[in-house]
Design a protein around this motif. Structure first.
Motif, PDB file in Angstrom:
ATOM      1  N   LEU A 239       0.828  -1.206   0.000  1.00 21.08           N
ATOM      2  CA  LEU A 239       0.000   0.000   0.000  1.00 21.08           C
ATOM      3  C   LEU A 239       0.862   1.254   0.000  1.00 21.08           C
ATOM      4  O   LEU A 239       2.009   1.238   0.459  1.00 21.08           O
ATOM      5  CB  LEU A 239      -0.892   0.024   1.251  1.00 21.08           C
ATOM      6  N   GLU A 240       0.269   2.338  -0.466  1.00 15.09           N
ATOM      7  CA  GLU A 240       0.916   3.644  -0.383  1.00 15.09           C
ATOM      8  C   GLU A 240       0.989   4.064   1.092  1.00 15.09           C
ATOM      9  O   GLU A 240       0.109   3.713   1.885  1.00 15.09           O
ATOM     10  CB  GLU A 240       0.105   4.681  -1.170  1.00 15.09           C
ATOM     11  N   PRO A 241       2.010   4.835   1.474  1.00  7.74           N
ATOM     12  CA  PRO A 241       2.138   5.272   2.870  1.00  7.74           C
ATOM     13  C   PRO A 241       0.881   5.974   3.401  1.00  7.74           C
ATOM     14  O   PRO A 241       0.495   5.769   4.556  1.00  7.74           O
ATOM     15  CB  PRO A 241       3.340   6.218   2.843  1.00  7.74           C
ATOM     16  N   ARG A 242       0.246   6.781   2.567  1.00 11.30           N
ATOM     17  CA  ARG A 242      -0.967   7.491   3.018  1.00 11.30           C
ATOM     18  C   ARG A 242      -2.094   6.512   3.321  1.00 11.30           C
ATOM     19  O   ARG A 242      -2.853   6.705   4.278  1.00 11.30           O
ATOM     20  CB  ARG A 242      -1.408   8.517   1.963  1.00 11.30           C
ATOM     21  N   THR A 243      -2.207   5.456   2.557  1.00 10.14           N
ATOM     22  CA  THR A 243      -3.235   4.445   2.801  1.00 10.14           C
ATOM     23  C   THR A 243      -2.990   3.755   4.138  1.00 10.14           C
ATOM     24  O   THR A 243      -3.931   3.519   4.912  1.00 10.14           O
ATOM     25  CB  THR A 243      -3.260   3.411   1.665  1.00 10.14           C
ATOM     26  N   ILE A 244      -1.744   3.455   4.413  1.00  6.53           N
ATOM     27  CA  ILE A 244      -1.392   2.838   5.696  1.00  6.53           C
ATOM     28  C   ILE A 244      -1.798   3.754   6.845  1.00  6.53           C
ATOM     29  O   ILE A 244      -2.366   3.308   7.846  1.00  6.53           O
ATOM     30  CB  ILE A 244       0.112   2.505   5.743  1.00  6.53           C
TER      31      ILE A 244
ATOM     32  N   LEU B  25     -10.965   5.334   6.960  1.00  7.95           N
ATOM     33  CA  LEU B  25     -11.555   4.975   5.668  1.00  7.95           C
ATOM     34  C   LEU B  25     -13.063   4.865   5.806  1.00  7.95           C
ATOM     35  O   LEU B  25     -13.582   4.397   6.826  1.00  7.95           O
ATOM     36  CB  LEU B  25     -10.950   3.667   5.152  1.00  7.95           C
ATOM     37  N   LYS B  26     -13.777   5.283   4.768  1.00  5.84           N
ATOM     38  CA  LYS B  26     -15.233   5.343   4.824  1.00  5.84           C
ATOM     39  C   LYS B  26     -15.894   3.987   5.074  1.00  5.84           C
ATOM     40  O   LYS B  26     -16.958   3.912   5.668  1.00  5.84           O
ATOM     41  CB  LYS B  26     -15.786   5.937   3.530  1.00  5.84           C
ATOM     42  N   LYS B  27     -15.255   2.900   4.625  1.00  6.32           N
ATOM     43  CA  LYS B  27     -15.866   1.578   4.763  1.00  6.32           C
ATOM     44  C   LYS B  27     -15.693   0.977   6.157  1.00  6.32           C
ATOM     45  O   LYS B  27     -16.265  -0.066   6.444  1.00  6.32           O
ATOM     46  CB  LYS B  27     -15.324   0.622   3.706  1.00  6.32           C
ATOM     47  N   GLY B  28     -14.875   1.589   7.015  1.00  5.73           N
ATOM     48  CA  GLY B  28     -14.771   1.098   8.384  1.00  5.73           C
ATOM     49  C   GLY B  28     -13.406   0.561   8.755  1.00  5.73           C
ATOM     50  O   GLY B  28     -12.399   0.883   8.125  1.00  5.73           O
ATOM     51  N   ASP B  29     -13.379  -0.274   9.782  1.00  9.88           N
ATOM     52  CA  ASP B  29     -12.170  -0.843  10.366  1.00  9.88           C
ATOM     53  C   ASP B  29     -11.604  -1.916   9.439  1.00  9.88           C
ATOM     54  O   ASP B  29     -12.039  -3.069   9.438  1.00  9.88           O
ATOM     55  CB  ASP B  29     -12.508  -1.430  11.735  1.00  9.88           C
ATOM     56  N   VAL B  30     -10.632  -1.539   8.650  1.00 10.28           N
ATOM     57  CA  VAL B  30     -10.093  -2.394   7.588  1.00 10.28           C
ATOM     58  C   VAL B  30      -9.547  -3.712   8.134  1.00 10.28           C
ATOM     59  O   VAL B  30      -9.864  -4.791   7.620  1.00 10.28           O
ATOM     60  CB  VAL B  30      -9.003  -1.648   6.787  1.00 10.28           C
ATOM     61  N   LEU B  31      -8.728  -3.643   9.156  1.00 12.48           N
ATOM     62  CA  LEU B  31      -8.072  -4.854   9.642  1.00 12.48           C
ATOM     63  C   LEU B  31      -9.062  -5.855  10.231  1.00 12.48           C
ATOM     64  O   LEU B  31      -8.987  -7.056   9.938  1.00 12.48           O
ATOM     65  CB  LEU B  31      -6.983  -4.504  10.651  1.00 12.48           C
ATOM     66  N   THR B  32     -10.003  -5.384  11.029  1.00  9.13           N
ATOM     67  CA  THR B  32     -10.989  -6.284  11.636  1.00  9.13           C
ATOM     68  C   THR B  32     -11.883  -6.912  10.577  1.00  9.13           C
ATOM     69  O   THR B  32     -12.148  -8.128  10.609  1.00  9.13           O
ATOM     70  CB  THR B  32     -11.840  -5.528  12.676  1.00  9.13           C
TER      71      THR B  32
ATOM     72  N   MET C 103     -11.585  -2.400   0.422  1.00  5.41           N
ATOM     73  CA  MET C 103     -11.849  -1.292   1.325  1.00  5.41           C
ATOM     74  C   MET C 103     -10.982  -0.070   1.040  1.00  5.41           C
ATOM     75  O   MET C 103     -11.339   1.040   1.443  1.00  5.41           O
ATOM     76  CB  MET C 103     -11.675  -1.760   2.766  1.00  5.41           C
ATOM     77  N   CYS C 104      -9.857  -0.271   0.351  1.00  5.62           N
ATOM     78  CA  CYS C 104      -8.919   0.834   0.104  1.00  5.62           C
ATOM     79  C   CYS C 104      -8.884   1.292  -1.350  1.00  5.62           C
ATOM     80  O   CYS C 104      -8.178   2.254  -1.672  1.00  5.62           O
ATOM     81  CB  CYS C 104      -7.514   0.407   0.527  1.00  5.62           C
ATOM     82  N   LYS C 105      -9.628   0.647  -2.221  1.00  9.97           N
ATOM     83  CA  LYS C 105      -9.495   0.929  -3.659  1.00  9.97           C
ATOM     84  C   LYS C 105      -9.852   2.365  -4.042  1.00  9.97           C
ATOM     85  O   LYS C 105      -9.341   2.878  -5.028  1.00  9.97           O
ATOM     86  CB  LYS C 105     -10.311  -0.075  -4.484  1.00  9.97           C
ATOM     87  N   ALA C 106     -10.670   3.027  -3.252  1.00 14.56           N
ATOM     88  CA  ALA C 106     -11.035   4.406  -3.574  1.00 14.56           C
ATOM     89  C   ALA C 106      -9.884   5.385  -3.332  1.00 14.56           C
ATOM     90  O   ALA C 106      -9.854   6.455  -3.929  1.00 14.56           O
ATOM     91  CB  ALA C 106     -12.250   4.832  -2.754  1.00 14.56           C
ATOM     92  N   VAL C 107      -8.923   4.998  -2.477  1.00 14.81           N
ATOM     93  CA  VAL C 107      -7.846   5.927  -2.122  1.00 14.81           C
ATOM     94  C   VAL C 107      -6.466   5.486  -2.604  1.00 14.81           C
ATOM     95  O   VAL C 107      -5.514   6.264  -2.538  1.00 14.81           O
ATOM     96  CB  VAL C 107      -7.786   6.184  -0.593  1.00 14.81           C
ATOM     97  N   ASP C 108      -6.347   4.235  -3.079  1.00 15.93           N
ATOM     98  CA  ASP C 108      -5.029   3.723  -3.473  1.00 15.93           C
ATOM     99  C   ASP C 108      -5.166   2.912  -4.757  1.00 15.93           C
ATOM    100  O   ASP C 108      -5.739   1.816  -4.754  1.00 15.93           O
ATOM    101  CB  ASP C 108      -4.462   2.857  -2.348  1.00 15.93           C
ATOM    102  N   LYS C 109      -4.646   3.443  -5.829  1.00 13.59           N
ATOM    103  CA  LYS C 109      -4.758   2.777  -7.141  1.00 13.59           C
ATOM    104  C   LYS C 109      -3.551   1.898  -7.448  1.00 13.59           C
ATOM    105  O   LYS C 109      -3.504   1.267  -8.502  1.00 13.59           O
ATOM    106  CB  LYS C 109      -4.917   3.823  -8.259  1.00 13.59           C
ATOM    107  N   SER C 110      -2.575   1.835  -6.558  1.00 14.13           N
ATOM    108  CA  SER C 110      -1.351   1.088  -6.849  1.00 14.13           C
ATOM    109  C   SER C 110      -1.175  -0.157  -5.981  1.00 14.13           C
ATOM    110  O   SER C 110      -0.086  -0.724  -5.923  1.00 14.13           O
ATOM    111  CB  SER C 110      -0.139   2.005  -6.677  1.00 14.13           C
ATOM    112  N   MET C 111      -2.226  -0.597  -5.315  1.00 15.26           N
ATOM    113  CA  MET C 111      -2.116  -1.755  -4.422  1.00 15.26           C
ATOM    114  C   MET C 111      -1.719  -3.003  -5.199  1.00 15.26           C
ATOM    115  O   MET C 111      -2.160  -3.220  -6.316  1.00 15.26           O
ATOM    116  CB  MET C 111      -3.451  -2.010  -3.718  1.00 15.26           C
ATOM    117  N   THR C 112      -0.885  -3.829  -4.562  1.00 16.36           N
ATOM    118  CA  THR C 112      -0.453  -5.093  -5.149  1.00 16.36           C
ATOM    119  C   THR C 112      -0.438  -6.158  -4.065  1.00 16.36           C
ATOM    120  O   THR C 112       0.156  -5.955  -2.994  1.00 16.36           O
ATOM    121  CB  THR C 112       0.962  -4.970  -5.745  1.00 16.36           C
ATOM    122  N   ILE C 113      -1.071  -7.276  -4.341  1.00 21.02           N
ATOM    123  CA  ILE C 113      -1.057  -8.410  -3.418  1.00 21.02           C
ATOM    124  C   ILE C 113       0.095  -9.323  -3.834  1.00 21.02           C
ATOM    125  O   ILE C 113       0.206  -9.708  -4.994  1.00 21.02           O
ATOM    126  CB  ILE C 113      -2.404  -9.160  -3.443  1.00 21.02           C
TER     127      ILE C 113
END
Length: 151
Positions: free
Chosen positions: A36-41, A49-56, A127-137
């Protein structure tokens, strides 16, 4: 190199018969990372994030995925899972999912552990796609699988 157990003598798909195998305590562990981008972290850390608690939510999704693996992977056996654990943690470049799945059965739970890690990370992606377009799994891998005879 051995023969493929999921292919019959005619080269067709075959679900392996494990009915004659002795039940054992089986466990598997898997891992993977979403970069993830540093800002996303930071947004994840701040629960901003608007969708809620990402990790949980990712952890719950991973647990659900472990329980549904046989619905997703055609030749997997339906297993009675006794434990499904998913832990998502922030690491330097993203989020890491570590999974542990356990059952008492006649076949292993490595596909369940790998599916749990994959879906947990896909949930982070969603959950993060709206703010980070460079995510890679990356790096989804089986760490360990064990089986112990029942005494």
């Amino acid at each position: 190199m051995g023969e493929f157990s999921h292919i019959d003598k005619d080269g067709k798909a075959n679900m392996v018969d494990v009915g004659d195998k002795t039940p054992q305590i089986r466990e598997a562990k898997a891992t993977g990372i979403i970069q993830l981008e540093p800002r996303t972290i930071e947004l994840i850390k701040e629960n901003a994030l608007k969708k809620g608690d990402v990790l949980t939510i990712a952890e719950i999704a991973g647990i659900q995925a472990a329980k549904k693996t046989s619905d997703l992977i055609p030749l997997c056996h339906t297993l009675q899972i006794t434990k499904a654990e998913v832990k998502c943690t922030i690491v330097e470049n993203g989020v890491q999912a570590n999974t542990r799945v356990k059952c008492i059965g006649q076949t292993g739970v490595e596909m369940e552990a790998l599916t749990a890690a994959s879906v947990a990370l896909l949930t982070v992606y969603d959950m993060c796609k709206a703010v980070d377009k460079s995510m890679t799994i990356v790096g989804i891998t089986l760490l360990e699988k064990t089986k112990i005879d029942i005494k």
